[in-house]
Design a protein around this motif. Structure first.
Motif, PDB file in Angstrom:
ATOM      1  N   SER B 348       0.817  -1.212   0.000  1.00 13.96           N
ATOM      2  CA  SER B 348       0.000   0.000   0.000  1.00 13.96           C
ATOM      3  C   SER B 348       0.847   1.257   0.000  1.00 13.96           C
ATOM      4  O   SER B 348       1.807   1.380   0.760  1.00 13.96           O
ATOM      5  N   CYS B 351       1.013   3.088   3.433  1.00 15.86           N
ATOM      6  CA  CYS B 351       1.826   2.574   4.530  1.00 15.86           C
ATOM      7  C   CYS B 351       3.243   3.146   4.450  1.00 15.86           C
ATOM      8  O   CYS B 351       3.638   3.731   3.448  1.00 15.86           O
ATOM      9  N   GLN B 645      -2.362  -5.272   1.727  1.00 15.13           N
ATOM     10  CA  GLN B 645      -1.945  -4.338   2.770  1.00 15.13           C
ATOM     11  C   GLN B 645      -2.564  -2.962   2.527  1.00 15.13           C
ATOM     12  O   GLN B 645      -2.228  -2.289   1.555  1.00 15.13           O
ATOM     13  N   GLY B 646      -3.499  -2.569   3.367  1.00 18.34           N
ATOM     14  CA  GLY B 646      -3.985  -1.197   3.377  1.00 18.34           C
ATOM     15  C   GLY B 646      -4.424  -0.637   2.042  1.00 18.34           C
ATOM     16  O   GLY B 646      -4.150   0.520   1.726  1.00 18.34           O
ATOM     17  N   GLU B 647      -5.141  -1.425   1.291  1.00 22.40           N
ATOM     18  CA  GLU B 647      -5.569  -0.962  -0.026  1.00 22.40           C
ATOM     19  C   GLU B 647      -6.934  -1.562  -0.314  1.00 22.40           C
ATOM     20  O   GLU B 647      -7.153  -2.748  -0.060  1.00 22.40           O
ATOM     21  N   ASP B 648      -7.844  -0.744  -0.855  1.00 25.77           N
ATOM     22  CA  ASP B 648      -9.203  -1.234  -1.073  1.00 25.77           C
ATOM     23  C   ASP B 648      -9.420  -1.501  -2.556  1.00 25.77           C
ATOM     24  O   ASP B 648     -10.103  -0.752  -3.257  1.00 25.77           O
ATOM     25  N   VAL B 671      -6.695  -9.300   4.583  1.00 26.12           N
ATOM     26  CA  VAL B 671      -6.737  -7.840   4.469  1.00 26.12           C
ATOM     27  C   VAL B 671      -6.177  -7.229   5.747  1.00 26.12           C
ATOM     28  O   VAL B 671      -6.575  -7.604   6.854  1.00 26.12           O
ATOM     29  N   GLN B 672      -5.242  -6.324   5.559  1.00 28.85           N
ATOM     30  CA  GLN B 672      -4.694  -5.559   6.686  1.00 28.85           C
ATOM     31  C   GLN B 672      -5.152  -4.122   6.507  1.00 28.85           C
ATOM     32  O   GLN B 672      -4.712  -3.431   5.581  1.00 28.85           O
ATOM     33  N   ASP B 673      -6.060  -3.662   7.350  1.00 33.79           N
ATOM     34  CA  ASP B 673      -6.636  -2.340   7.123  1.00 33.79           C
ATOM     35  C   ASP B 673      -7.216  -1.790   8.421  1.00 33.79           C
ATOM     36  O   ASP B 673      -7.391  -2.506   9.402  1.00 33.79           O
ATOM     37  N   ASN B 677     -13.284  -2.580   4.908  1.00 33.00           N
ATOM     38  CA  ASN B 677     -13.502  -1.892   3.632  1.00 33.00           C
ATOM     39  C   ASN B 677     -14.182  -2.838   2.635  1.00 33.00           C
ATOM     40  O   ASN B 677     -14.543  -3.968   2.969  1.00 33.00           O
ATOM     41  N   GLU B 721       2.208  -2.612  12.116  1.00 33.80           N
ATOM     42  CA  GLU B 721       1.890  -3.461  10.953  1.00 33.80           C
ATOM     43  C   GLU B 721       3.097  -4.277  10.495  1.00 33.80           C
ATOM     44  O   GLU B 721       2.952  -5.415  10.048  1.00 33.80           O
TER      45      GLU B 721
END
Lengths: 74, 945
Positions: B348, B351, B645-648, B671-673, B677, B721
């Motif tokens: 992401s 990040c 990672q941190g992205e939709d 999913v890491q967020d 989402n 993270e």
């Protein structure tokens, strides 16, 4: 062309960008591009599609021939 | 203003040698010509009382508090407006001056509420400070209502969700008005009325929310009293300490002081104050960075890991240990069944560098493949390709400050006032000073015509014809003898082939006029201006990259800059305006499937060897899958698991139906967020992430500036993270451990030549650096390619124009282009959870009045927006900013889901999606879409229905 797989659509997008160059030059440049940026599995699929007789630009056929011996197993 | 004060020299610094020597209160000082007496005094360590002066604004001379005595000068001049002179002898503290200043203060205080103890600015009020400094002990006129006519009954304006305006406390210093003019460049504020009736007014007497105010906070920052005050300060009280960190919104990468109350678990962020020493923003901010940080404490935050077997199941909260063990076990099981290459990850751009680095390391070393890509794939991957091919490095050429030296600015496919607002303000400042402007954009963006700014040329080209335009400009340069022959001959290669190509009459403005829709005379005039006006700088955005020829266009712009010698000094260059905060960094960190950190190809054995030795494992020498390839491979069954990672991606990537089908086909989505989402709806494991206020690391902005991100509060999830990623890798059997984020940067510096001089300690010492930062260049490299290109010689690339395969026709007669607006950010996951929704509660479709009229669409109507791949519904906004045949929307809200209609078409070299050209039809929601003829008849040229 999508029904044949995304690789043929993508390579046709690339071929038109090199249409100003002689076919051999274009094929060499495209083969180098695919080697540098495409996953081997995608190159394999492209070669396989051409080998299976896909209706493609002649430059794609040349590209496939250039790639064929060099593509590692997926 | 800020309680946690930085030095304020009263007036801006002047450049040049400190050649003017003077004496202030007996202290000798030397300053550059043009410096004010006030600033010279401050540099000598002497503070002159002031109210209307602050060093972010030009002197105004209204408060008369800064009067001084100067030998040989008549009267008592204002030190803020009086420039220094050689040999000048100044006195700032005399009995006479003290009396004058007390007299001034008496007048101010006579019309000011004396509620200091309960005022929200208590302790942070310059009026209060000056009363003390001047020794004010009585107000002979009385005060408040006792003083007669006054302004105490003026009503507060509470329309803005982030700050209040209380005119009863205003001292009419005009700092807010001047900040809006000089710093932000919006000119939304004015002094209305005359004499006693004078008052600060947003626009023509309305409220702040009704005015042109963009809520950047510059006025609040400039206000010396509580007249303009953050609501958070009113509600929480004054902060007591601060931490300098970096904004996590756009690619400008503004530095902020997070001003805090409490400590440990009770820490509260009171406000974010733009940092004067921030290299990117120099004390300015926008509505997002300044105010929209509330999402970090929003109740929607996911704080506990969750797992589920199927996406049809309910989530089950689990411990970190279980989540990590489960994830690692599933990833290994999928590899065992489907092969090592059946899994991958997406990093992401939101990040930190350190968080991104460990994800690509996990993929290459623990997963054992190169299936890592980054969200930059869908925004600026063509920048990496194009600038690397031509200049030899995948980054912009300048620092932001360079724009102050530009004589002509060409903005292509970018909308800086909305998407990069703090840099947009810098640019507007230079434009107000007289730099000429060329805008190449289908829309009439704000820069085309705004207060004191008007583009010399607005090339309103048809969407998808960028390359035709840039080639036409280059054609003019070459055929009219405007090439900088000295620069080209000395520093470039492949010149002959390129000049022969570009001089072909087929590239002339006249020949491509039908294609681009831009009159040839305008293109010729713009090209002449760019080539001959002195320093010419190109700034571009996603309107360049998100096309089927995005990479070609980047190379075309590089060609133009090289041909005219506009590379390698301040005021020129080719400058990508990156979308997200760490797009540059995520690319630098080896997120692309073909590159290790520092843009070194995986086939380079010498580079692989560095990592193989350090990481203790062999690395693959073939490229991995790009994001679109991952989706295609998911659908054909060869790709089975994805770590996101941190992205939709389910909202931000094109052709939503295709993306959703691919995600649904995967055996495992991790999913890491921060939030559940749209992508998390397809996930089997949800790993809670940390907000920027909790992170420890670095971001790299669009000017290659590496800024520290410092933890303001502890991680609300209990883990950083990067720790989670390391623990997954370890649970998969690959040892990966760092004591802290600084160790990760140390490894980056050890293995990446362009980062070899970077460490947290160095950044803490110098503030920030722009890479390349090496032991030989410890301060970094603000401007690149000064003496030579990174690749040796700049390479001209032949750039034929190839029309996009996406065409309008009778069924889809309009061209949709997408973008963003000021108040929202990307998919809106953060900004939709703040009061910024007050400005943009939903995505709307902008339509030209003609296109609306022929469809029977009125402003505010709901319409159906349909393309060849999907349809959605949203509200119409009739706008003469749009050309006929082109419509526009944003993608900030999942409800409207703009990407439902965008297609799989992509840049030929990088697969960056063609978000900017989608053939669509727009119909009133009540109309029967079946009534639209289904026959596909391609029209001539894209974008004209």
């Amino acid at each position: 062309m999508d029904e044949l797989g995304p690789e043929l659509r993508m390579v046709s997008d690339i071929v038109v960008q090199f249409a100003h160059r002689p076919a051999d030059d274009a094929a060499a440049a495209i083969a180098a591009h695919l080697t540098r940026f495409w996953h081997p599995r995608m190159r394999h699929r492209l070669v396989a599609a051409v080998d299976a007789g896909a209706d493609v630009d002649p430059v794609v056929v040349r590209v496939a021939r250039m790639l064929s011996p060099a593509v590692p197993a997926p | 203003m800020s309680l946690l004060k930085e030095p304020d020299f009263g007036t801006p610094a002047r450049s040049g040698e400190a050649t003017v020597e003077l004496t202030v209160d007996g202290v000798a000082v030397a300053v550059p010509p043009g410096t004010s007496v006030m600033r010279a005094a401050a540099q000598a360590g002497l503070e002159v009382p002031k109210l209307c002066a602050t060093d972010s604004l030009e002197a105004f001379g209204s408060c008369r508090l800064c009067v001084v005595e100067i030998d040989g000068a008549r009267g008592t001049p204002a030190s803020c407006t009086t420039p220094v002179a050689p040999g000048m002898v100044v006195r700032t503290q005399t009995e006479k001056l003290g009396k004058l200043r007390r007299g001034v203060m008496e007048l101010y205080i006579s019309d000011h509420p004396l509620d200091c103890l309960t005022c929200s600015a208590n302790g942070d009020c310059e009026l209060q400070d000056m009363a003390g400094v001047t020794g004010l002990r009585e107000v002979r006129y009385g005060s408040g209502v006792d003083a007669g006519a006054n302004h105490m009954d003026l009503l507060s304006d509470t329309s803005n969700p982030y700050f209040e305006f209380d005119p009863a406390k205003c001292i009419l210093c005009s700092r807010c008005v001047r900040a809006c003019d000089e710093v932000q460049g919006t000119l939304a504020l004015t002094i209305e009325g005359r004499g006693f009736d004078s008052k600060v007014s947003p626009g023509a007497g309305g409220t702040f929310m009704e005015s042109d105010c963009v809520s950047c906070g510059a006025c609040v920052q400039a206000c010396p009293t509580a007249t303009l005050q953050e609501r958070s300060v009113v509600e929480l009280g004054m902060p007591t300490r601060s931490v300098v960190t970096t904004c996590a919104y756009c690619g400008v990468g503004c530095s902020f002081k997070a001003e805090l109350r409490g400590s440990g678990d009770s820490t509260e962020v009171v406000r974010m104050v733009p940092h004067k020493d921030g290299g990117a923003n120099e004390g300015h901010s926008c509505v997002k960075g300044r105010f929209a940080f509330g999402y970090a404490s929003h109740p929607d935050r996911v704080l506990t890991p969750r797992v589920r077997d199927s996406i049809a199941d309910e989530w089950r909260e689990v411990s970190w240990e279980e989540a990590i063990t489960h994830t690692a076990r599933r990833l290994r099981a999928i590899q065992a069944e489907h092969g090592a290459g059946a899994i991958g990850a997406i990093t992401s751009s939101r990040c930190t560098n350190e968080e991104v680095y460990v994800v690509q390391k996990m993929v290459r070393a623990a997963f054992g493949n190169n299936n890592v890509d980054t969200c930059a794939r869908v925004c600026h991957s063509p920048t990496g390709y194009g600038l690397n091919q031509t200049f030899g490095t995948s980054a912009g050429t300048q620092d932001f400050a360079s724009v102050a030296d530009a004589d002509v600015i060409m903005v292509i496919g970018a909308n800086p006032t909305d998407a990069h607002p703090v840099f947009g303000s810098r640019m507007k400042k230079r434009l107000r000073q007289g730099a000429r402007l060329i805008v190449a954009d289908p829309r009439s963006i704000d820069l085309v015509r705004s207060p004191h700014i008007e583009a010399a040329h607005h090339l309103a080209l048809n969407p998808g014809t960028n390359v035709a335009i840039v080639n036409a400009m280059a054609h003019v340069v070459v055929t009219e003898g405007l090439v900088d022959r000295g620069f080209v001959d000395a520093r470039c290669e492949n010149t002959g082939e390129w000049e022969e190509f570009i001089a072909d009459p087929a590239h002339s403005p006249e020949a491509v006029e039908e294609i681009t829709g831009v009159p040839a005379s305008d293109v010729r005039a713009a090209a002449r201006l760019y080539a001959t006006a002195g320093n010419a700088a190109i700034y571009y955005g996603l309107g360049v990259t998100e096309h089927s020829q995005g990479s070609t266009m980047v190379m075309g712009m590089a060609n133009l800059a090289m041909a005219t010698g506009n590379i390698g000094r301040s005021g020129v260059g080719v400058n990508p305006l990156r979308g997200q905060n760490n797009v540059q960094g995520s690319c630098d960190m080896g997120s692309f499937p073909h590159e290790l950190p520092g843009y070194r190809h995986v086939s380079d054995g010498s580079v692989r060897e560095v990592y193989e030795q350090l990481w203790g494992t062999p690395l693959l020498d073939e490229p991995g899958l790009r994001i679109p390839n991952m989706f295609d491979s998911a659908l054909d069954g060869s790709f089975r698991a994805l770590f996101v990672q941190g992205e939709d991606i389910a909202q931000s990537d094109p052709n939503t139906g295709h993306v959703h089908a691919a995600l649904a086909a995967l055996d495992l989505v991790v999913v890491q967020d921060l939030f559940v989402n749209e992508t998390a709806k397809f996930a089997h494991v949800l790993l809670p992430g940390t907000s920027f206020l909790e992170k420890d690391g670095t971001f790299t902005n669009a000017e290659r500036r590496i800024n520290r991100v410092r933890p303001v509060t502890a991680a609300r999830t209990g883990k950083q993270e990067w720790q989670i990623v390391c623990e997954i890798a370890q649970a998969m059997g690959y040892p990966m451990h760092y004591d802290d984020a600084a160790q990760i940067m140390d490894e980056i510096a050890l293995t990446t030549p362009t980062f070899s001089g970077v460490s947290f300690a160095h950044l803490d010492a110098v503030g920030s650096v722009q890479w390349p930062c090496t032991p030989e260049r410890p301060e970094g490299t603000p401007i690149m390619h000064v003496d030579g290109f990174v690749r040796g010689k700049g390479r001209f690339m032949v750039t034929p124009y190839v029309p996009t395969r996406e065409r309008s026709n009778r069924r889809f007669p309009l061209i949709l282009t997408t973008g963003r607006i000021l108040s929202q950010y990307n998919v809106g996951a953060q900004t939709r959870r703040t009061a910024n929704v007050a400005w943009h509660p939903e995505d709307v479709l902008e339509l030209h009045p003609h296109d609306a009229e022929v469809r029977g669409v009125a402003d505010g109507d709901r319409v159906e927006l349909a393309s060849r791949v999907g349809s959605t519904s949203l509200r119409a906004r009739i706008s003469d900013r749009m050309p006929v045949g082109v419509c526009y929307t944003t993608f900030h809200h999942p409800v409207s889901g703009a990407n439902v209609v965008t297609t799989d078409n992509s840049d030929w070299a990088t697969n960056c999606p063609e978000y900017k050209v989608t053939a669509v039809q727009v119909t009133p929601s009540t109309a029967l879409t079946a009534a639209v003829p289904a026959q596909e008849e391609t029209t001539v040229g894209a974008g004209r229905g």
